[in-house]
Design an enzyme around this catalytic site. Structure first.
Site, PDB file in Angstrom:
ATOM      1  N   LYS A 155       0.737  -1.435   0.113  1.00  0.00           N
ATOM      2  CA  LYS A 155      -0.261   0.045   0.007  1.00  0.00           C
ATOM      3  C   LYS A 155       0.944   1.217  -0.081  1.00  0.00           C
ATOM      4  O   LYS A 155       0.606   2.237  -0.489  1.00  0.00           O
ATOM      5  CB  LYS A 155      -0.834   0.149   1.213  1.00  0.00           C
ATOM      6  CG  LYS A 155      -2.007  -0.920   0.782  1.00  0.00           C
ATOM      7  CD  LYS A 155      -3.380  -0.651   1.683  1.00  0.00           C
ATOM      8  CE  LYS A 155      -4.413  -1.567   1.348  1.00  0.00           C
ATOM      9  NZ  LYS A 155      -5.594  -1.710   2.438  1.00  0.00           N
TER      10      LYS A 155
ATOM     11  N   LYS B 177      -3.352 -10.652  -7.062  1.00  0.00           N
ATOM     12  CA  LYS B 177      -4.467 -10.920  -6.550  1.00  0.00           C
ATOM     13  C   LYS B 177      -5.544 -10.139  -6.954  1.00  0.00           C
ATOM     14  O   LYS B 177      -5.438  -8.866  -7.309  1.00  0.00           O
ATOM     15  CB  LYS B 177      -4.509 -11.099  -5.031  1.00  0.00           C
ATOM     16  CG  LYS B 177      -4.489  -9.802  -4.383  1.00  0.00           C
ATOM     17  CD  LYS B 177      -4.962  -9.650  -2.823  1.00  0.00           C
ATOM     18  CE  LYS B 177      -5.009  -8.365  -2.256  1.00  0.00           C
ATOM     19  NZ  LYS B 177      -5.524  -7.882  -1.128  1.00  0.00           N
TER      20      LYS B 177
ATOM     21  N   LYS C 270     -10.270  -5.351  -4.818  1.00  0.00           N
ATOM     22  CA  LYS C 270     -11.457  -4.513  -5.046  1.00  0.00           C
ATOM     23  C   LYS C 270     -11.011  -3.104  -4.928  1.00  0.00           C
ATOM     24  O   LYS C 270     -11.909  -2.450  -5.587  1.00  0.00           O
ATOM     25  CB  LYS C 270     -12.536  -4.771  -3.613  1.00  0.00           C
ATOM     26  CG  LYS C 270     -11.938  -4.291  -2.351  1.00  0.00           C
ATOM     27  CD  LYS C 270     -12.971  -4.553  -1.329  1.00  0.00           C
ATOM     28  CE  LYS C 270     -12.807  -4.731   0.129  1.00  0.00           C
ATOM     29  NZ  LYS C 270     -11.608  -4.082   0.752  1.00  0.00           N
TER      30      LYS C 270
HETATM   31  P1  TYM Z   1     -10.321  -6.789   2.673  1.00  0.00           P
HETATM   32  O1  TYM Z   1     -11.480  -5.919   2.914  1.00  0.00           O
HETATM   33  O2  TYM Z   1      -9.208  -6.604   1.828  1.00  0.00           O
HETATM   34  O3  TYM Z   1     -10.832  -8.138   1.967  1.00  0.00           O
HETATM   35  C1  TYM Z   1     -11.936  -8.781   2.747  1.00  0.00           C
HETATM   36  C2  TYM Z   1     -11.840 -10.354   2.769  1.00  0.00           C
HETATM   37  O4  TYM Z   1     -11.728 -11.033   1.480  1.00  0.00           O
HETATM   38  C3  TYM Z   1     -10.374 -11.814   1.213  1.00  0.00           C
HETATM   39  N1  TYM Z   1      -9.998 -11.498  -0.165  1.00  0.00           N
HETATM   40  C4  TYM Z   1      -9.726 -12.336  -0.942  1.00  0.00           C
HETATM   41  N2  TYM Z   1      -9.978 -13.720  -0.906  1.00  0.00           N
HETATM   42  C5  TYM Z   1      -9.680 -14.568  -1.965  1.00  0.00           C
HETATM   43  N3  TYM Z   1      -9.224 -13.895  -3.156  1.00  0.00           N
HETATM   44  C6  TYM Z   1      -8.851 -12.547  -3.275  1.00  0.00           C
HETATM   45  N4  TYM Z   1      -8.546 -11.969  -4.466  1.00  0.00           N
HETATM   46  C7  TYM Z   1      -9.238 -11.739  -2.081  1.00  0.00           C
HETATM   47  N5  TYM Z   1      -9.251 -10.412  -1.979  1.00  0.00           N
HETATM   48  C8  TYM Z   1      -9.613 -10.202  -0.517  1.00  0.00           C
HETATM   49  C9  TYM Z   1      -9.514 -11.235   2.205  1.00  0.00           C
HETATM   50  O5  TYM Z   1      -8.589 -12.054   2.563  1.00  0.00           O
HETATM   51  C10 TYM Z   1     -10.518 -10.728   3.268  1.00  0.00           C
HETATM   52  O6  TYM Z   1     -10.684 -11.911   4.164  1.00  0.00           O
HETATM   53  N6  TYM Z   1      -7.625  -6.228   6.894  1.00  0.00           N
HETATM   54  C11 TYM Z   1      -8.677  -7.095   6.169  1.00  0.00           C
HETATM   55  C12 TYM Z   1     -10.071  -6.566   6.764  1.00  0.00           C
HETATM   56  C13 TYM Z   1      -9.965  -6.783   8.509  1.00  0.00           C
HETATM   57  C14 TYM Z   1     -10.491  -8.186   8.840  1.00  0.00           C
HETATM   58  C15 TYM Z   1     -10.402  -7.854  10.487  1.00  0.00           C
HETATM   59  C16 TYM Z   1     -10.394  -9.275   8.655  1.00  0.00           C
HETATM   60  C17 TYM Z   1      -9.706  -5.750   9.265  1.00  0.00           C
HETATM   61  N7  TYM Z   1     -10.190  -6.463  10.580  1.00  0.00           N
HETATM   62  C18 TYM Z   1     -10.411  -8.830  11.425  1.00  0.00           C
HETATM   63  C19 TYM Z   1     -10.692 -10.427   9.556  1.00  0.00           C
HETATM   64  C20 TYM Z   1     -10.689 -10.040  10.799  1.00  0.00           C
HETATM   65  C21 TYM Z   1      -8.865  -6.492   4.663  1.00  0.00           C
HETATM   66  O7  TYM Z   1      -8.400  -5.436   4.436  1.00  0.00           O
HETATM   67  O8  TYM Z   1      -9.668  -7.342   4.036  1.00  0.00           O
END
Ligand code: TYM
Length: 333
Positions: free
Chosen positions: A116, A198, A201
């Site tokens: 990032k 990957k 979003k």
């Molecule tokens: P975030 O918002 O980027 O993504 C949310 C969830 O989607 C999964 N993910 C994916 N899985 C498979 N393939 C992909 N290309 C892909 N892109 C995203 C992520 O692994 C995630 O599970 N830091 C975290 C959010 C967060 C969180 C938490 C998660 C904050 N606090 C506590 C679990 C527990 C994040 O930015 O995810």
């Protein structure tokens, strides 16, 4: 008041960009399934989102839209606690404490911070740096047993565990040590045009992902344009990342095994496979999109759920926070 003997599950998504089938396959789809067996908390992590500049009005409407998408995917507020991170003050309060038990050396190793920072070179802020500590607080506040996530969050879960173990070793047990849960297929869905990266979003190029709210013709076109590899075989292979990614998407959404798909397409070409995949995604997303449209017409219902979720989450989080305050030696008010 919810009392349950089930193991506690917590997971979150940050309201940035557009929810994609990567988020659905890696996280949301499993959340929905796991609701029966676990005492679930699902959190929209809006405070994580502002580590990258957000336009306030857009953030507000995206938060509502994401919650509606969670619900439309099948998160059931009667079974699970659904809430917004900024509604539960204990998250930032615990972040401060945990920050005092996290080493800069550990944070320096975080690949998401490095990625990032590269992407936003003029805004490498302290929030971005301590992001993993806030995530640790999200998880540890609820005595969480299991955290369903995609592969990109593996490192954040590891640091969460390390911080919790360190704190417990110093003061006696304050936190449960959480386990990650990764889907067997689809823990890392790749970008459509750049399958070495990957699916993200927040990608500037929307052709790299399928959003949960993409219109059917858009979905069909994006899949048709997805990068495939040289050769003609529809087969999983390390040297064919494009087609392997599409097969994984097909498998995760259709619940068919990789082998079943390979066998079904043994004498078919990429074009036929992509056409079928595009149509299958459209059919999978249609009920979610219909339900989303219905929910967005009833925002009062969404606000009501969030209010209940915040009350329940606050009650639970405060118990842990009080225990932590006592352990570090604060005088309680
Ligand atoms: P975030 O918002 O980027 O993504 C949310 C969830 O989607 C999964 N993910 C994916 N899985 C498979 N393939 C992909 N290309 C892909 N892109 C995203 C992520 O692994 C995630 O599970 N830091 C975290 C959010 C967060 C969180 C938490 C998660 C904050 N606090 C506590 C679990 C527990 C994040 O930015 O995810």
């Amino acid at each position: 008041m919810k009392k349950s003997n089930k193991p506690v599950l917590l997971s979150g998504i940050s309201p940035s960009g557009n929810l994609t089938i990567g988020n659905y396959i890696g996280a949301l789809k499993n959340w929905v399934k796991m609701q029966k067996e676990y005492d679930c908390l699902f959190v929209l992590v809006d405070m994580h989102a502002i580590t990258v500049r957000q336009e306030p009005q857009a953030l507000r409407s995206r938060c509502l839209s994401f919650i509606a998408q969670y619900l439309a995917c099948g998160i059931d507020p009667k079974k699970s606690t659904l809430f917004v991170q900024s509604h539960v003050k204990a998250h930032t309060e615990l972040t401060w404490i945990l920050g005092c038990y996290t080493y800069m050396g550990e944070l320096n190793r975080m690949t998401q911070f490095k990625d990032k920072s590269k992407k936003h070179p003029t805004n490498i802020n302290a929030g971005l740096y301590v992001y993993p500590v806030l995530m640790a607080a999200d998880i540890l506040l609820y005595q969480t047993d299991i955290v369903p996530i995609g592969d990109d969050q593996r490192q954040h879960l590891e640091i969460t565990r390390d911080i919790a173990i360190r704190f417990n070793n110093l003061y006696g047990k304050a936190f449960k040590i959480p386990e990650p849960y990764f889907p067997k297929i689809g823990a890392r869905i790749m970008s459509l045009l750049e399958p070495a990266h990957k699916m993200d979003k927040s990608d500037n190029n929307a052709d790299n992902y399928i959003a949960l709210l993409d219109e059917p013709p858009t979905i069909i076109n994006k899949i048709r344009a997805a990068v495939t590899d040289s050769g003609t075989e529809i087969k999983m292979s390390e040297v064919k990342p494009g087609i392997s990614n599409l097969i994984a998407i097909y498998s995760a959404l259709s619940e068919k095994s990789l082998q079943e798909i390979e066998e079904a397409y043994i004498d078919k070409n990429y074009m036929t496979f992509k056409k079928n995949l595009g149509e299958m995604i459209v059919e999978k997303l249609r009920p979610i999109q219909d339900e989303y449209q219905r929910l967005m017409k009833n925002k009062d219902y969404i606000y009501k759920i969030l209010k209940q979720g915040a009350q329940e989450a606050t009650r639970r989080a405060e118990e842990t926070l009080k225990r932590v305050y006592e352990k570090v030696g604060f005088i309680l008010p």
